[in-house]
Design a protein around this motif. Structure first.
Motif, PDB file in Angstrom:
ATOM      1  N   GLU A   1     -29.738 -73.616 -54.491  1.00 46.85           N
ATOM      2  CA  GLU A   1     -29.216 -72.270 -54.291  1.00 46.85           C
ATOM      3  C   GLU A   1     -30.330 -71.231 -54.301  1.00 46.85           C
ATOM      4  O   GLU A   1     -30.283 -70.262 -53.543  1.00 46.85           O
ATOM      5  CB  GLU A   1     -28.154 -71.974 -55.350  1.00 46.85           C
ATOM      6  CG  GLU A   1     -26.886 -72.789 -55.107  1.00 46.85           C
ATOM      7  CD  GLU A   1     -25.903 -72.734 -56.249  1.00 46.85           C
ATOM      8  OE1 GLU A   1     -26.200 -72.047 -57.259  1.00 46.85           O
ATOM      9  OE2 GLU A   1     -24.847 -73.387 -56.145  1.00 46.85           O
TER      10      GLU A   1
ATOM     11  N   LYS B   1     -26.707 -79.790 -62.293  1.00 50.36           N
ATOM     12  CA  LYS B   1     -26.931 -78.346 -62.416  1.00 50.36           C
ATOM     13  C   LYS B   1     -28.329 -77.963 -61.945  1.00 50.36           C
ATOM     14  O   LYS B   1     -28.507 -76.966 -61.238  1.00 50.36           O
ATOM     15  CB  LYS B   1     -26.722 -77.905 -63.872  1.00 50.36           C
ATOM     16  CG  LYS B   1     -25.270 -77.954 -64.321  1.00 50.36           C
ATOM     17  CD  LYS B   1     -25.137 -77.559 -65.787  1.00 50.36           C
ATOM     18  CE  LYS B   1     -23.672 -77.596 -66.227  1.00 50.36           C
ATOM     19  NZ  LYS B   1     -23.518 -77.258 -67.662  1.00 50.36           N
TER      20      LYS B   1
ATOM     21  N   SER C   1     -28.875 -67.238 -55.224  1.00 52.32           N
ATOM     22  CA  SER C   1     -28.902 -66.707 -56.581  1.00 52.32           C
ATOM     23  C   SER C   1     -29.894 -65.574 -56.754  1.00 52.32           C
ATOM     24  O   SER C   1     -30.002 -65.003 -57.823  1.00 52.32           O
ATOM     25  CB  SER C   1     -29.263 -67.838 -57.561  1.00 52.32           C
ATOM     26  OG  SER C   1     -28.317 -68.869 -57.473  1.00 52.32           O
TER      27      SER C   1
ATOM     28  N   ARG D   1     -29.087 -75.638 -58.779  1.00 47.38           N
ATOM     29  CA  ARG D   1     -29.813 -74.389 -59.022  1.00 47.38           C
ATOM     30  C   ARG D   1     -31.008 -74.272 -58.082  1.00 47.38           C
ATOM     31  O   ARG D   1     -31.237 -73.220 -57.473  1.00 47.38           O
ATOM     32  CB  ARG D   1     -30.273 -74.324 -60.476  1.00 47.38           C
ATOM     33  CG  ARG D   1     -30.979 -73.018 -60.844  1.00 47.38           C
ATOM     34  CD  ARG D   1     -31.113 -72.884 -62.337  1.00 47.38           C
ATOM     35  NE  ARG D   1     -31.886 -73.963 -62.926  1.00 47.38           N
ATOM     36  CZ  ARG D   1     -31.374 -74.920 -63.704  1.00 47.38           C
ATOM     37  NH1 ARG D   1     -30.086 -74.937 -63.979  1.00 47.38           N
ATOM     38  NH2 ARG D   1     -32.148 -75.868 -64.211  1.00 47.38           N
TER      39      ARG D   1
END
Length: 246
Positions: free
Chosen positions: A129, A122, A135, A126
């Motif tokens: 992205e 994750k 995001s 994150r």
């Protein structure tokens, strides 16, 4: 090769390991977390699937049949700039350092906690992205999308770095390190703080990870890595981006 029915709204993880119990555990838990999965049981298959299916992230064992994980990492990295997490049963530092040298973003030593591994997946996704603008980043304004410090220029929209006008290819992690330092030129940042801010989670004090990544960046942006002029070391403390002389 195993292919799942892919939900395009989910991120896809390529699991590369020749140990079926590990593959089964990872596949089960990743699907439970909402990820699509692809499976490869040897290195050659891993490269083929990665280049054809273009997953969002790769979990890559080092010890593989046909082609070892370090070679897979090197081949994939030349074509894809996605996060790669190395899985290794070995404790030797050389395996971890070699993986990072060849472009891996992270590593986990077997036996590992599935919970910790998913947390790292994750965190890596994150960071990737955010670097790709997927995001959004509220703290960066439209007129701040480029950072220029002397010969160094970062284009945050294009995820692009140039040195004296020449484009330099960096991995996601390398770009993130350079961007974090470039946001505060002249300010020395400790290795521990870089681990926290760029890697995004506790790294159990393994600051060699930062040193290896910095070395790889320098090989790409410096004329002389023995006398760096852009990404400079403050001995015993950390690193900083040198401000141009006035």
């Amino acid at each position: 090769m195993e292919l799942d029915i892919v939900n395009e709204n989910r991120r896809t993880v390529l699991i590369v390991d020749d140990e079926k119990p590990i593959v089964d555990i990872l596949e089960y838990n990743l699907k439970k977390e909402g990820y699509n999965t692809l499976i490869a049981n040897d290195g050659v298959e891993a490269v083929n699937i990665a280049l054809e299916q273009r997953p969002n992230i790769i979990l890559l064992d080092i010890m593989l049949p046909k082609m070892d994980g370090l070679t897979v990492c090197k081949k994939v990295r030349t074509a894809l700039n996605i996060p790669i997490i190395m899985l290794t049963a070995k404790e030797e530092e050389i395996d971890k350092i070699l993986g990072l040298e060849l472009g891996a973003d992270d590593y986990v030593t077997k036996p590992f906690s599935v919970r910790e591994l998913i947390a790292r997946i994750k965190a890596n996704l994150r960071k990737y992205e955010l670097s790709q603008g997927m995001s959004g980043e509220a703290e960066i304004k439209d007129n701040d999308r480029k950072i220029t410090i002397g010969d160094l220029q970062l284009d945050l929209d294009k995820f692009e770095v140039k040195v004296r006008g020449k484009k330099v290819d960096l991995t996601v992690r390398e770009f993130e390190v350079l961007r974090y330092l470039a946001n505060q030129p002249g300010q020395v940042v400790s290795r521990e703080l870089l681990l926290e801010k760029v890697w995004g989670y506790e790294y159990f004090g393994d600051i060699r990870t930062v040193d290896v990544t910095v070395r790889r960046i320098r090989e790409k942006i410096e004329d002389d890595t023995t006398d760096p002029q852009i990404l400079v070391t403050k001995r015993g403390i950390g690193y900083y981006i040198a401000k141009p002389e006035q």
